[in-house]
Design a protein around this motif. Structure first.
Motif, mmCIF file in Angstrom:
data_model
loop_
_atom_site.group_PDB
_atom_site.id
_atom_site.type_symbol
_atom_site.label_atom_id
_atom_site.label_comp_id
_atom_site.label_asym_id
_atom_site.label_seq_id
_atom_site.Cartn_x
_atom_site.Cartn_y
_atom_site.Cartn_z
ATOM 1 N N VAL A 173 0.862 -1.181 0.000
ATOM 2 C CA VAL A 173 0.000 0.000 0.000
ATOM 3 C C VAL A 173 0.900 1.234 0.000
ATOM 4 C CG1 VAL A 173 -1.819 1.271 1.189
ATOM 5 C CG2 VAL A 173 -1.813 -1.233 1.236
ATOM 6 N N ILE A 174 0.874 1.974 -1.100
ATOM 7 C CA ILE A 174 1.695 3.177 -1.217
ATOM 8 C C ILE A 174 0.856 4.365 -0.738
ATOM 9 C CG2 ILE A 174 2.997 4.632 -2.823
ATOM 10 C CD1 ILE A 174 3.582 2.249 -4.495
ATOM 11 N N ALA A 188 9.756 5.724 2.349
ATOM 12 C CA ALA A 188 10.297 6.049 1.026
ATOM 13 C C ALA A 188 9.437 7.121 0.381
ATOM 14 C CB ALA A 188 10.322 4.804 0.137
ATOM 15 N N ASP A 189 10.040 7.874 -0.525
ATOM 16 C CA ASP A 189 9.309 8.847 -1.329
ATOM 17 C C ASP A 189 8.842 8.125 -2.587
ATOM 18 O OD1 ASP A 189 8.481 10.810 -3.116
ATOM 19 O OD2 ASP A 189 9.992 12.249 -2.446
ATOM 20 N N ALA A 190 7.527 8.018 -2.756
ATOM 21 C CA ALA A 190 6.979 7.221 -3.848
ATOM 22 C C ALA A 190 7.303 7.794 -5.226
ATOM 23 C CB ALA A 190 5.467 7.065 -3.688
ATOM 24 N N ARG A 191 7.811 9.023 -5.274
ATOM 25 C CA ARG A 191 8.213 9.576 -6.575
ATOM 26 C C ARG A 191 9.571 9.030 -7.007
ATOM 27 N NH1 ARG A 191 6.849 15.479 -4.435
ATOM 28 N NH2 ARG A 191 7.925 14.461 -2.713
ATOM 29 N N LEU A 239 5.260 4.772 -11.624
ATOM 30 C CA LEU A 239 6.317 3.789 -11.882
ATOM 31 C C LEU A 239 6.680 3.023 -10.604
ATOM 32 C CD1 LEU A 239 7.835 2.704 -14.253
ATOM 33 C CD2 LEU A 239 9.660 4.334 -13.810
ATOM 34 N N ALA A 240 6.698 3.719 -9.467
ATOM 35 C CA ALA A 240 6.970 3.028 -8.202
ATOM 36 C C ALA A 240 5.925 1.942 -7.963
ATOM 37 C CB ALA A 240 6.974 4.029 -7.047
ATOM 38 N N THR A 282 5.267 -4.280 -8.159
ATOM 39 C CA THR A 282 4.329 -5.367 -8.437
ATOM 40 C C THR A 282 4.988 -6.460 -9.271
ATOM 41 O OG1 THR A 282 2.647 -3.642 -8.516
ATOM 42 C CG2 THR A 282 1.992 -5.816 -9.311
ATOM 43 N N LYS A 283 4.711 -7.725 -8.945
ATOM 44 C CA LYS A 283 5.294 -8.828 -9.711
ATOM 45 C C LYS A 283 4.616 -8.966 -11.072
ATOM 46 C CE LYS A 283 4.369 -11.971 -6.535
ATOM 47 N NZ LYS A 283 3.981 -13.154 -5.730
ATOM 48 N N GLN A 284 5.257 -9.690 -11.984
ATOM 49 C CA GLN A 284 4.631 -9.993 -13.272
ATOM 50 C C GLN A 284 3.276 -10.656 -13.026
ATOM 51 O OE1 GLN A 284 5.438 -9.148 -16.278
ATOM 52 N NE2 GLN A 284 7.623 -8.656 -16.214
#
Lengths: 358, 358
Positions: free
Chosen positions: B195-196, B247-250, B281-282, B287-289
């Motif tokens: 969860v971002i 983390a910074d999600a950017r 992009l983050a 996320t996995k394939q």
């Protein structure tokens, strides 16, 4: 001096980023374009760059359409950035070439070997490119013949160019390969599928896949602005759709009424292939509760989709068109082989030799 | 003269559109706000309008923060448009009130009856509103007490206000009800969920649902910009996440490395609840394939998501956050009841009586 060899090879090519620090290859200002394949890279001999149309138009305009000046301009961008990433438009394109070397760590993983002719399916904006010379430019199409080399990362995408399909046709199809591949994956026997913008390049391929997947008990409704075009005639004459509806997708109510007339239960799946803004609500309204809307159009507004569905109380799954799906290139090209009339239509449009203006 | 009674009642409320012709209620300039319920409408007595913050700020600024002027301005918009649809910001809000009458054709279909207290869950931008008087304004919160009536269409959404949850808390939760409901629907036992923006309002509710759904064999990783806030402490202290990552999600690369450290196989499902641009992009890299990215953030860029996934060769399903899902209001409110610490946290923030500045 190259710093490539001092860093650990990263599947996403981050080891090639020179500046700014922390950037990914796509948003980096400059990549290391050393034309040597690390263990997880593929080195290619480039034949042509297919510069994306927005980028090429900007460059051509700035150079007054002069091929010599365009050539110097493109070479300058690549020299400065290590990639064909137009700083004004932010866009790139793709390349065609053949494989020179597959890095040792990749050889057992990928289905490509030295000598194979390929088209890159990731943007030139993230592809390390080393240009030795630009030999020819077709100003009409934005195609640039070069001597040079490019690097594909482990995460990169490419397609082997098929021997049985014209190169211009293959490129046109690969450009929208995600659409038919996602349609093939989503659609099931017996479903009703509405394709908005059915007469465009991605639209006709999507209709062909939807028709094949939904079978005799399914129903494919194509929505077009004009049913007298060559592609609309193709859709109808070769039964790629069960019904062709003429409507402006920006008029949500008109689309809803016409879709409801053609398919009273509405769509299980709606595919949006329109390249104009403002068609989100028409897509949502065309879809039944619990259905799926697949937005392949790059002019989709995220907020218009999100708020539009809430505003009309539609519990639909709305999917952002991903240009990539496993096997998408093969699926897209096979769609042509499976539909000779569609193949002939693409040949008519894309297989002609472009006029050379240089 | 009203034209409502001369048109066929439409589930989407199109019969209430006065101008322009062909518009839907949301993009119409003017709605017919006649306070009488047709057979498929619900008439409500409105108690308060919760004007959305962008709209209220614009109005308050234009009126110099003067409650009397704001009151006249809002009354003017409703008189001109038949709805509280700020022409500058394009946004609306929601209302709280009680049901006066359910149209005959709806009575057997809907779980609401005269006297029930409800919150509307469709925007005021598409809700016919008739204001008799504005009686009080809270400039700090954008809450407006009125005497007046509103119409809900057959396609409209509302939630009965629960007796056991503070009204301010209920409104705060209903505002983001889609997020926990979609998370509940998507997540399965044993999955890894990232969860971002885990510490925002929709983030904490999403974490609670993800933790409950994925069970002991699952793993929930929350990403926050600051792990010293009250909501970050709540997440950690009450085990709503298994791991909290700062983390910074950017910074996509930083997020990728930290997520890979916390969950080496990456996420089956990534939920984006961040309200800043540039985090697509983050989300994709976390996320996995074959995984799923759910963009609940309204600052998501459609093209950044579509091109981002292609650029890194990720075959992930990217979903546009739909503010509506069947039962979303009940699911969101139940999330509070199931998590007393979360409920207490919401009470601390949203249940206080706002300062009255009038």
């Amino acid at each position: 001096m190259s710093i490539v060899f001092e860093r650990q090879a990263h599947p996403l090519g981050i080891h090639r980023v020179l500046e700014p620090e922390g950037a990914m290859p796509q948003n980096a200002w400059k990549l290391d374009n050393t034309p040597v394949a690390l263990e997880n890279e593929i080195l290619c001999e480039v034949e042509t760059l297919n510069v994306d149309s927005a980028s090429f138009k900007q460059i051509a305009d700035e150079c007054g359409g002069d091929a010599e000046k365009i050539s110097r301009h493109i070479a300058g961008i690549v020299r400065e950035r290590g990639k064909q990433h137009n700083p004004v438009t932010g866009s790139g394109g793709m390349f065609i070439g053949h494989v020179l070397k597959v890095g040792e760590a990749l050889r057992s993983k990928v289905d490509v070997k030295a000598g194979d002719r390929i088209a890159s399916l990731v943007s030139l904006t993230l592809t390390p490119l080393h240009v030795e010379a630009i030999t020819r430019i077709d100003v009409a199409t934005g195609r640039v013949w070069i001597r040079g080399k490019a690097i594909l990362f482990e995460s990169g995408l490419w397609a082997k160019l098929p021997a049985d399909i014209d190169e211009g046709v293959a490129l046109a199809v690969l450009d929208v390969a995600g659409a038919p591949a996602q349609v093939q994956r989503l659609c099931r026997e017996g479903q009703t599928v509405v394709v908005i913008g059915a007469d465009g390049k991605s639209g006709v391929l999507s209709c062909a896949q939807a028709r094949a997947r939904t079978g005799a008990s399914g129903r494919v409704v194509g929505i077009v602005l004009d049913d007298t075009t060559a592609s609309s005639r193709l859709l109808r004459d070769t039964n790629l759709v069960d019904e062709l509806v003429v409507a402006d997708a920006r008029n949500a109510l008109d689309v809803l009424e016409k879709v409801a007339a053609a398919a009273p239960g509405l769509a299980d799946i709606t595919i949006n292939c329109v390249n104009v803004p403002g068609t989100e609500l028409a897509s949502i309204l065309s879809t039944k509760q619990d259905g799926t809307v697949y937005f392949f159009s790059m002019s989709t507004s995220f907020t218009a989709a999100a708020l539009g569905a809430e505003g009309v109380g539609k519990d639909v799954t709305m999917i952002v068109g991903n240009g990539y799906a496993k096997g998408h290139a093969a699926t897209a090209l096979q769609t042509l082989r499976d539909h000779p009339a569609l193949h002939a239509y693409f040949n008519d449009i894309y297989a002609r030799v472009p006029e050379q203006r240089i």
